[in-house]
Motif scaffolding. Structure first.
Motif, PDB file in Angstrom:
ATOM      1  N   MET A   1       0.841  -1.180   0.000  1.00 56.16           N
ATOM      2  CA  MET A   1       0.000   0.000   0.000  1.00 56.16           C
ATOM      3  C   MET A   1       0.881   1.236   0.000  1.00 56.16           C
ATOM      4  SD  MET A   1      -2.751   1.167   2.802  1.00 56.16           S
ATOM      5  CE  MET A   1      -3.129   2.871   2.928  1.00 56.16           C
ATOM      6  N   ILE A   2       0.515   2.198  -0.811  1.00 55.18           N
ATOM      7  CA  ILE A   2       1.227   3.463  -0.848  1.00 55.18           C
ATOM      8  C   ILE A   2       0.728   4.320   0.310  1.00 55.18           C
ATOM      9  CG2 ILE A   2       1.656   5.555  -2.187  1.00 55.18           C
ATOM     10  CD1 ILE A   2       1.163   3.882  -4.715  1.00 55.18           C
ATOM     11  N   GLU A   3       1.644   4.797   1.125  1.00 55.58           N
ATOM     12  CA  GLU A   3       1.257   5.648   2.250  1.00 55.58           C
ATOM     13  C   GLU A   3       1.345   7.121   1.897  1.00 55.58           C
ATOM     14  OE1 GLU A   3       2.722   4.660   6.049  1.00 55.58           O
ATOM     15  OE2 GLU A   3       2.431   2.519   5.746  1.00 55.58           O
ATOM     16  N   PHE A   4       2.358   7.498   1.118  1.00 56.57           N
ATOM     17  CA  PHE A   4       2.457   8.890   0.675  1.00 56.57           C
ATOM     18  C   PHE A   4       3.241   8.961  -0.616  1.00 56.57           C
ATOM     19  CE2 PHE A   4       6.104   8.347   3.499  1.00 56.57           C
ATOM     20  CZ  PHE A   4       7.150   8.862   2.747  1.00 56.57           C
ATOM     21  N   LEU A   5       3.040  10.053  -1.345  1.00 61.02           N
ATOM     22  CA  LEU A   5       3.784  10.331  -2.560  1.00 61.02           C
ATOM     23  C   LEU A   5       4.189  11.792  -2.515  1.00 61.02           C
ATOM     24  CD1 LEU A   5       3.476   9.186  -6.064  1.00 61.02           C
ATOM     25  CD2 LEU A   5       3.203  11.613  -5.749  1.00 61.02           C
ATOM     26  N   LEU A   6       5.446  12.053  -2.767  1.00 60.77           N
ATOM     27  CA  LEU A   6       5.970  13.410  -2.833  1.00 60.77           C
ATOM     28  C   LEU A   6       6.687  13.586  -4.160  1.00 60.77           C
ATOM     29  CD1 LEU A   6       7.699  13.668   0.669  1.00 60.77           C
ATOM     30  CD2 LEU A   6       5.546  14.724   0.017  1.00 60.77           C
ATOM     31  N   VAL A   7       6.491  14.721  -4.782  1.00 59.32           N
ATOM     32  CA  VAL A   7       7.288  15.112  -5.933  1.00 59.32           C
ATOM     33  C   VAL A   7       7.978  16.403  -5.528  1.00 59.32           C
ATOM     34  CG1 VAL A   7       7.303  15.717  -8.371  1.00 59.32           C
ATOM     35  CG2 VAL A   7       5.641  14.064  -7.522  1.00 59.32           C
ATOM     36  N   CYS A   8       9.304  16.346  -5.454  1.00 58.42           N
ATOM     37  CA  CYS A   8      10.097  17.483  -4.967  1.00 58.42           C
ATOM     38  C   CYS A   8      11.162  17.832  -5.991  1.00 58.42           C
ATOM     39  CB  CYS A   8      10.807  17.137  -3.666  1.00 58.42           C
ATOM     40  SG  CYS A   8       9.799  16.406  -2.400  1.00 58.42           S
ATOM     41  N   ASN A   9      11.649  19.073  -5.899  1.00 56.42           N
ATOM     42  CA  ASN A   9      12.828  19.414  -6.677  1.00 56.42           C
ATOM     43  C   ASN A   9      14.064  19.150  -5.826  1.00 56.42           C
ATOM     44  OD1 ASN A   9      12.990  21.571  -4.906  1.00 56.42           O
ATOM     45  ND2 ASN A   9      12.498  23.115  -6.435  1.00 56.42           N
ATOM     46  N   LYS A  10      15.242  19.463  -6.345  1.00 59.81           N
ATOM     47  CA  LYS A  10      16.483  19.130  -5.645  1.00 59.81           C
ATOM     48  C   LYS A  10      16.678  19.925  -4.363  1.00 59.81           C
ATOM     49  CE  LYS A  10      19.027  17.602  -9.675  1.00 59.81           C
ATOM     50  NZ  LYS A  10      20.172  17.819 -10.543  1.00 59.81           N
ATOM     51  N   THR A  11      16.008  21.067  -4.237  1.00 55.82           N
ATOM     52  CA  THR A  11      16.158  21.873  -3.023  1.00 55.82           C
ATOM     53  C   THR A  11      15.167  21.473  -1.944  1.00 55.82           C
ATOM     54  OG1 THR A  11      14.660  23.591  -3.830  1.00 55.82           O
ATOM     55  CG2 THR A  11      17.013  23.843  -4.332  1.00 55.82           C
ATOM     56  N   GLY A  12      14.255  20.580  -2.257  1.00 55.97           N
ATOM     57  CA  GLY A  12      13.294  20.107  -1.273  1.00 55.97           C
ATOM     58  C   GLY A  12      11.943  20.783  -1.349  1.00 55.97           C
ATOM     59  N   ALA A  13      11.738  21.641  -2.332  1.00 54.48           N
ATOM     60  CA  ALA A  13      10.427  22.277  -2.499  1.00 54.48           C
ATOM     61  C   ALA A  13       9.445  21.249  -3.046  1.00 54.48           C
ATOM     62  CB  ALA A  13      10.519  23.464  -3.443  1.00 54.48           C
ATOM     63  N   VAL A  14       8.355  21.059  -2.340  1.00 52.11           N
ATOM     64  CA  VAL A  14       7.366  20.050  -2.722  1.00 52.11           C
ATOM     65  C   VAL A  14       6.470  20.615  -3.814  1.00 52.11           C
ATOM     66  CG1 VAL A  14       5.462  18.635  -1.895  1.00 52.11           C
ATOM     67  CG2 VAL A  14       7.422  19.050  -0.425  1.00 52.11           C
ATOM     68  N   ARG A  15       6.328  19.877  -4.891  1.00 52.24           N
ATOM     69  CA  ARG A  15       5.470  20.296  -6.005  1.00 52.24           C
ATOM     70  C   ARG A  15       4.144  19.546  -5.997  1.00 52.24           C
ATOM     71  NH1 ARG A  15       7.526  24.784  -5.916  1.00 52.24           N
ATOM     72  NH2 ARG A  15       9.644  24.947  -6.656  1.00 52.24           N
ATOM     73  N   VAL A  16       4.158  18.280  -5.622  1.00 52.68           N
ATOM     74  CA  VAL A  16       2.939  17.480  -5.488  1.00 52.68           C
ATOM     75  C   VAL A  16       3.107  16.635  -4.234  1.00 52.68           C
ATOM     76  CG1 VAL A  16       1.502  15.684  -6.516  1.00 52.68           C
ATOM     77  CG2 VAL A  16       2.576  17.369  -7.990  1.00 52.68           C
ATOM     78  N   ALA A  17       2.085  16.623  -3.388  1.00 47.15           N
ATOM     79  CA  ALA A  17       2.115  15.807  -2.181  1.00 47.15           C
ATOM     80  C   ALA A  17       0.748  15.167  -1.995  1.00 47.15           C
ATOM     81  CB  ALA A  17       2.468  16.653  -0.962  1.00 47.15           C
ATOM     82  N   ARG A  18       0.762  13.894  -1.668  1.00 48.39           N
ATOM     83  CA  ARG A  18      -0.489  13.182  -1.434  1.00 48.39           C
ATOM     84  C   ARG A  18      -0.252  12.142  -0.342  1.00 48.39           C
ATOM     85  NH1 ARG A  18      -5.477  14.320  -2.941  1.00 48.39           N
ATOM     86  NH2 ARG A  18      -4.921  14.513  -5.106  1.00 48.39           N
ATOM     87  N   SER A  19      -1.131  12.113   0.638  1.00 42.65           N
ATOM     88  CA  SER A  19      -1.052  11.137   1.712  1.00 42.65           C
ATOM     89  C   SER A  19      -2.275  10.230   1.632  1.00 42.65           C
ATOM     90  CB  SER A  19      -1.009  11.835   3.072  1.00 42.65           C
ATOM     91  OG  SER A  19      -0.976  10.884   4.099  1.00 42.65           O
ATOM     92  N   TYR A  20      -2.055   8.936   1.791  1.00 47.34           N
ATOM     93  CA  TYR A  20      -3.143   7.969   1.702  1.00 47.34           C
ATOM     94  C   TYR A  20      -3.458   7.321   3.046  1.00 47.34           C
ATOM     95  CZ  TYR A  20      -2.517   8.572  -3.275  1.00 47.34           C
ATOM     96  OH  TYR A  20      -2.433   9.120  -4.521  1.00 47.34           O
ATOM     97  N   THR A  21      -2.843   7.809   4.109  1.00 47.75           N
ATOM     98  CA  THR A  21      -3.131   7.312   5.450  1.00 47.75           C
ATOM     99  C   THR A  21      -3.427   8.499   6.357  1.00 47.75           C
ATOM    100  OG1 THR A  21      -0.809   7.403   6.116  1.00 47.75           O
ATOM    101  CG2 THR A  21      -1.601   5.316   5.195  1.00 47.75           C
ATOM    102  N   ALA A  22      -3.865   8.203   7.567  1.00 46.70           N
ATOM    103  CA  ALA A  22      -4.176   9.264   8.524  1.00 46.70           C
ATOM    104  C   ALA A  22      -2.917   9.866   9.132  1.00 46.70           C
ATOM    105  CB  ALA A  22      -5.074   8.719   9.631  1.00 46.70           C
ATOM    106  N   ARG A  23      -1.774   9.203   8.952  1.00 51.70           N
ATOM    107  CA  ARG A  23      -0.535   9.740   9.496  1.00 51.70           C
ATOM    108  C   ARG A  23      -0.094  10.959   8.701  1.00 51.70           C
ATOM    109  NH1 ARG A  23      -0.035   4.359  10.072  1.00 51.70           N
ATOM    110  NH2 ARG A  23       0.978   3.955   8.096  1.00 51.70           N
ATOM    111  N   ALA A  24       0.582  11.858   9.383  1.00 52.44           N
ATOM    112  CA  ALA A  24       1.082  13.068   8.727  1.00 52.44           C
ATOM    113  C   ALA A  24       2.216  12.707   7.771  1.00 52.44           C
ATOM    114  CB  ALA A  24       1.585  14.057   9.771  1.00 52.44           C
ATOM    115  N   LEU A  25       2.395  13.549   6.761  1.00 54.19           N
ATOM    116  CA  LEU A  25       3.516  13.366   5.848  1.00 54.19           C
ATOM    117  C   LEU A  25       4.823  13.606   6.599  1.00 54.19           C
ATOM    118  CD1 LEU A  25       2.262  15.265   2.693  1.00 54.19           C
ATOM    119  CD2 LEU A  25       2.728  12.847   2.846  1.00 54.19           C
ATOM    120  N   PRO A  26       5.865  12.850   6.273  1.00 56.86           N
ATOM    121  CA  PRO A  26       7.154  13.142   6.900  1.00 56.86           C
ATOM    122  C   PRO A  26       7.701  14.472   6.370  1.00 56.86           C
ATOM    123  CG  PRO A  26       7.401  11.474   5.220  1.00 56.86           C
ATOM    124  CD  PRO A  26       5.933  11.735   5.354  1.00 56.86           C
TER     125      PRO A  26
END
Length: 147
Positions: A1-26
Motif C-alpha cells: 500500500m502506498i502511504e504517501f507520494l511526494l514530488v520534490c525538486n532538488k532543493t526540497g520544495a514540494v510540487r505534489v504531495a499526497r497522503s493515503y493514510t491518517a498519518r502526517a507526511l514526513p
C-alpha cells in the motif's frame, strides 16, 4: 500500500504531495536529504524509515530535476512501485508533453487528477495511460467550450 507520494525538486520544495493514510507526511527536506545521500550508483534507491513510529519503505527515483518519492508498506514489492513511478512519469509526460517542474507548479490540479486516476486509497488501480488521460481530456474539452 502506498502511504504517501511526494514530488520534490532538488532543493526540497514540494510540487505534489499526497497522503493515503491518517498519518502526517514526513518532513520532505529530511526525506529528500536521505534520498540525495543515497542517489549514487552504489546505493539502493530505497530504504526503511519510521513515520510516526510505523516502519515505512521509502522508494525514490530522480527524473531530470524532480524526485518522485513513495512511502510504501515494508512488505510491498519494490520493483512494482518502481514500475508505477515510471508509469506515472510517462503519463505526466504524455499529458504535459515532456513534464517539467513548471508544469507541475502551474497545473498542480491536473497532476493531482492524473494521480487520483491511477491511485485510490493507496492502491494502484489503473496503469493504462489512455484510460488515465481520457477523463482529463474530456474535462479539458469541456473547459475549452466554456471559455
Amino acid at each position: 500500500m502506498i502511504e504517501f507520494l511526494l514530488v520534490c525538486n532538488k532543493t526540497g520544495a514540494v510540487r505534489v504531495a499526497r497522503s493515503y493514510t491518517a498519518r502526517a507526511l514526513p518532513e520532505p527536506r529530511t526525506v529528500l536529504h536521505e534520498c540525495l545521500k543515497r542517489n549514487t550508483p552504489d546505493q539502493c534507491p530505497h530504504f526503511l524509515t519510521k513515520n510516526e513510529g510505523v516502519s515505512v519503505r521509502v522508494i525514490f527515483r530522480q527524473y531530470a530535476s524532480l524526485f518522485f518519492v513513495l512511502g510504501v508498506s515494508p512488505e510491498d514489492n519494490v520493483m512494482g512501485h518502481f514500475a508505477f513511478v515510471h508509469n506515472l512519469v510517462e503519463t505526466l509526460n504524455s499529458y504535459f508533453s515532456n513534464v517539467c517542474e513548471l508544469d507541475l507548479m502551474h497545473n498542480v490540479d491536473r497532476a493531482h487528477m492524473i494521480l487520483d486516476e491511477m491511485v485510490a486509497n493507496g492502491f494502484i488501480t489503473e496503469s493504462n495511460r489512455s484510460r488515465v488521460l481520457a477523463p482529463i481530456a474530456i474535462l479539458d474539452k469541456t473547459v475549452d467550450k466554456i471559455s
